[in-house]
Design a protein around this motif. Structure first.
Motif, short mmCIF file in Angstrom:
data_model
loop_
_atom_site.label_atom_id
_atom_site.label_comp_id
_atom_site.label_asym_id
_atom_site.label_seq_id
_atom_site.Cartn_x
_atom_site.Cartn_y
_atom_site.Cartn_z
N LYS A 122 -7.24 12.99 -18.63
CA LYS A 122 -6.48 13.96 -17.84
C LYS A 122 -5.35 13.29 -17.06
CE LYS A 122 -7.16 17.88 -14.73
NZ LYS A 122 -6.42 18.78 -15.61
N ALA A 123 -4.25 14.02 -16.88
CA ALA A 123 -3.07 13.48 -16.20
C ALA A 123 -2.90 14.13 -14.83
CB ALA A 123 -1.82 13.71 -17.04
N TYR A 124 -2.43 13.32 -13.87
CA TYR A 124 -2.18 13.80 -12.51
C TYR A 124 -0.81 13.28 -12.06
CZ TYR A 124 -7.24 14.60 -12.40
OH TYR A 124 -8.53 15.01 -12.68
N TYR A 125 -0.03 14.17 -11.43
CA TYR A 125 1.19 13.72 -10.78
C TYR A 125 0.83 13.01 -9.49
CZ TYR A 125 3.92 16.68 -13.93
OH TYR A 125 4.50 17.26 -15.03
N VAL A 126 1.57 11.94 -9.20
CA VAL A 126 1.34 11.15 -7.99
C VAL A 126 2.48 11.44 -7.02
CG1 VAL A 126 1.01 8.85 -7.02
CG2 VAL A 126 0.19 9.36 -9.34
N GLY A 127 2.15 11.98 -5.85
CA GLY A 127 3.15 12.25 -4.82
C GLY A 127 2.87 11.44 -3.56
N VAL A 128 3.89 11.22 -2.75
CA VAL A 128 3.72 10.43 -1.53
C VAL A 128 3.03 11.28 -0.47
CG1 VAL A 128 5.67 8.94 -2.00
CG2 VAL A 128 6.04 11.08 -0.77
N ALA A 129 2.23 10.61 0.35
CA ALA A 129 1.51 11.30 1.43
C ALA A 129 2.36 11.46 2.68
CB ALA A 129 0.22 10.55 1.76
N ASP A 130 3.38 10.57 2.85
CA ASP A 130 4.26 10.67 4.01
C ASP A 130 5.59 10.01 3.66
OD1 ASP A 130 3.91 7.79 4.40
OD2 ASP A 130 1.97 8.30 5.28
N LYS A 131 6.57 10.13 4.54
CA LYS A 131 7.91 9.60 4.28
C LYS A 131 7.92 8.08 4.19
CE LYS A 131 10.45 13.44 6.38
NZ LYS A 131 11.45 13.82 7.42
N ALA A 132 7.02 7.42 4.92
CA ALA A 132 7.00 5.96 4.90
C ALA A 132 6.63 5.41 3.53
CB ALA A 132 6.01 5.45 5.95
N ALA A 133 5.97 6.21 2.70
CA ALA A 133 5.55 5.75 1.37
C ALA A 133 6.65 5.87 0.33
CB ALA A 133 4.32 6.54 0.93
N ALA A 134 7.80 6.47 0.70
CA ALA A 134 8.85 6.71 -0.29
C ALA A 134 9.41 5.41 -0.86
CB ALA A 134 9.97 7.54 0.34
N LYS A 135 9.66 4.41 -0.02
CA LYS A 135 10.26 3.15 -0.48
C LYS A 135 9.33 2.39 -1.43
CE LYS A 135 13.43 -0.08 -0.55
NZ LYS A 135 13.89 -0.73 0.71
N PRO A 136 8.07 2.11 -1.05
CA PRO A 136 7.20 1.40 -2.01
C PRO A 136 6.91 2.24 -3.26
CG PRO A 136 5.96 2.10 -0.07
CD PRO A 136 7.40 2.31 0.25
N TYR A 137 6.89 3.56 -3.13
CA TYR A 137 6.70 4.44 -4.29
C TYR A 137 7.85 4.22 -5.28
CZ TYR A 137 6.06 8.84 -6.92
OH TYR A 137 5.87 9.79 -7.90
N SER A 143 0.85 -1.19 0.00
CA SER A 143 0.00 0.00 0.00
C SER A 143 0.89 1.24 0.00
CB SER A 143 -0.93 0.02 1.22
OG SER A 143 -1.84 -1.07 1.17
N ILE A 144 0.54 2.20 -0.86
CA ILE A 144 1.32 3.42 -0.98
C ILE A 144 0.39 4.61 -0.80
CG2 ILE A 144 2.98 4.68 -2.41
CD1 ILE A 144 3.28 2.15 -4.12
N PRO A 145 0.39 5.27 0.35
CA PRO A 145 -0.45 6.47 0.54
C PRO A 145 0.05 7.59 -0.38
CG PRO A 145 0.34 5.60 2.64
CD PRO A 145 1.12 4.92 1.57
N VAL A 146 -0.86 8.13 -1.18
CA VAL A 146 -0.45 9.12 -2.17
C VAL A 146 -1.44 10.27 -2.24
CG1 VAL A 146 0.77 7.44 -3.63
CG2 VAL A 146 -1.67 7.90 -4.03
N HIS A 147 -0.96 11.35 -2.85
CA HIS A 147 -1.80 12.51 -3.20
C HIS A 147 -1.69 12.70 -4.71
CE1 HIS A 147 -1.31 14.40 1.09
NE2 HIS A 147 -2.05 13.31 1.08
N LEU A 148 -2.76 13.18 -5.31
CA LEU A 148 -2.75 13.50 -6.74
C LEU A 148 -2.74 15.00 -6.92
CD1 LEU A 148 -5.31 11.00 -8.37
CD2 LEU A 148 -2.85 10.72 -7.99
N TYR A 149 -1.95 15.45 -7.91
CA TYR A 149 -1.86 16.86 -8.26
C TYR A 149 -2.08 17.00 -9.76
CZ TYR A 149 0.68 16.72 -3.82
OH TYR A 149 1.05 16.48 -2.52
#
Length: 326
Positions: free
Chosen positions: A108-123, A15-21
């Motif tokens: 439409k296209a969205y950039y996917v960013g991590v929601a927290d530091k813990a998501a960096a590795k699976p991202y 699971s990768i917590p993310v935000h869309l921009y």
């Protein structure tokens, strides 16, 4: 950058917590409706037909009218509580080659960013796996009031979620292309390829700009300053039909080479793709070397004859010389 959506990418048990921009921004000159006679602003009012009065935006809801005329009102709470698995989860369904997705489906296209530091590795794991495999991930996502298929791909080291339309929303193209049999000659195809290569030389997509927006801004500035509005020069009428496709290709290639003077290879390819006129001219010039050889042979014979005559005269002079008395 403002967050558009918050949720989680589900990649198997990862699971990768993310935000869309929002990855794109359309530039446009803001225009609004006015009364053509006096320039008065025309505004759209929310008017209730039943109460015959204007209502505020806060009282606006969505409704559906059934075939028998009944209306169902749906509140924001109803839409927010939809029993939809993809509402907060981007579930990766499969990995496919990008060529398997028809470009007509992309939206439409969205950039996917991590929601927290813990998501960096699976991202990073998902991103690098996509790059190494050369594939894209097929997913589904619910945005606002619509569920859409989507793909995850990599752009400049960043995950991008590209929403798509459903496959059955792509209209069939049957009956649009020419149905009659058309034969394209190899020379025409070769000339067209040469034209394609010439036009593509040093092409930079980043140099493209919005000519319409620039022209519209010029018109607006002219109106504000009370000067004459600039007009585009009238272009010549386009031909109704291409009579000689080969000649049209040649002319296009010449114009393209003028714009790309370094394209010597395209010029050579264009000449080879002709109708054989050049080869006939070369064939007529081939006998010329034989004539030069014959002239050379005649000159050699004359030289030998001159040499023999000179030798004979020398012998005669020697015979005529008187001997000395002993």
């Amino acid at each position: 950058m403002q967050t558009t959506w918050k949720g989680t990418i589900s990649f198997g048990l990862v699971s990768i917590p993310v935000h869309l921009y929002s990855a794109t921004k359309e530039h446009d000159v803001p225009l609004h409706q006015v009364h053509a006679r006096d320039g008065g602003r025309v505004r759209m009012k929310r008017y209730c037909e039943r109460e015959e009065k204007e209502v505020p935006y806060a009282e606006i809801a969505k409704g559906y009218e059934s075939p028998d005329g009944r209306t169902v009102t749906l509140t924001d709470e109803d839409l927010a509580d939809l029993p939809l698995p993809s509402k907060k989860i981007i579930d990766v369904l499969a990995f496919v080659d990008e060529g398997e997705i028809d470009p007509l489906m992309f939206s439409k296209a969205y950039y996917v960013g991590v929601a927290d530091k813990a998501a960096a590795k699976p991202y990073a794991l998902l991103r690098d796996a996509l790059v190494e495999s050369g594939q894209i991930a097929v997913t589904k996502i619910a945005l606002r009031t619509r569920e859409s298929p989507a793909v995850l791909r990599v752009h400049d080291g960043t995950l991008v979620l590209q929403t798509c339309i459903w496959p059955d929303e792509v209209r069939p193209a049957a009956g649009i292309a020419p149905e009659e049999s058309v034969t394209v000659r190899p020379q025409e195809l070769k000339m067209a390829r040469s034209l394609m290569e010439t036009l593509s030389e040093d092409f930079d997509l980043g140099q493209l700009h919005d000519d319409y927006q620039q022209a519209l801004q010029q018109v607006i500035e002219a109106r504000l300053q009370g000067v004459e509005v600039p007009h585009e020069e009238e272009a010549g009428a386009a031909p109704d039909n291409v009579i000689d496709l080969m000649e049209a290709l040649r002319s296009s290639l010449r114009q393209a080479k003028d714009a790309h003077p370094g394209r010597a290879e395209a010029e050579a390819a264009g000449e080879e793709a002709g109708d054989g006129e050049g080869s006939e001219e070369k064939a007529e010039e081939k006998p010329a070397p034989r004539k030069r050889a014959a002239a050379k042979k005649t000159s050699s014979a004359a030289a030998r004859k001159t040499t023999k005559s000179a030798a004979k005269k020398t012998t005669t002079r020697k015979s005529a010389t008187p001997r000395k008395a002993s």
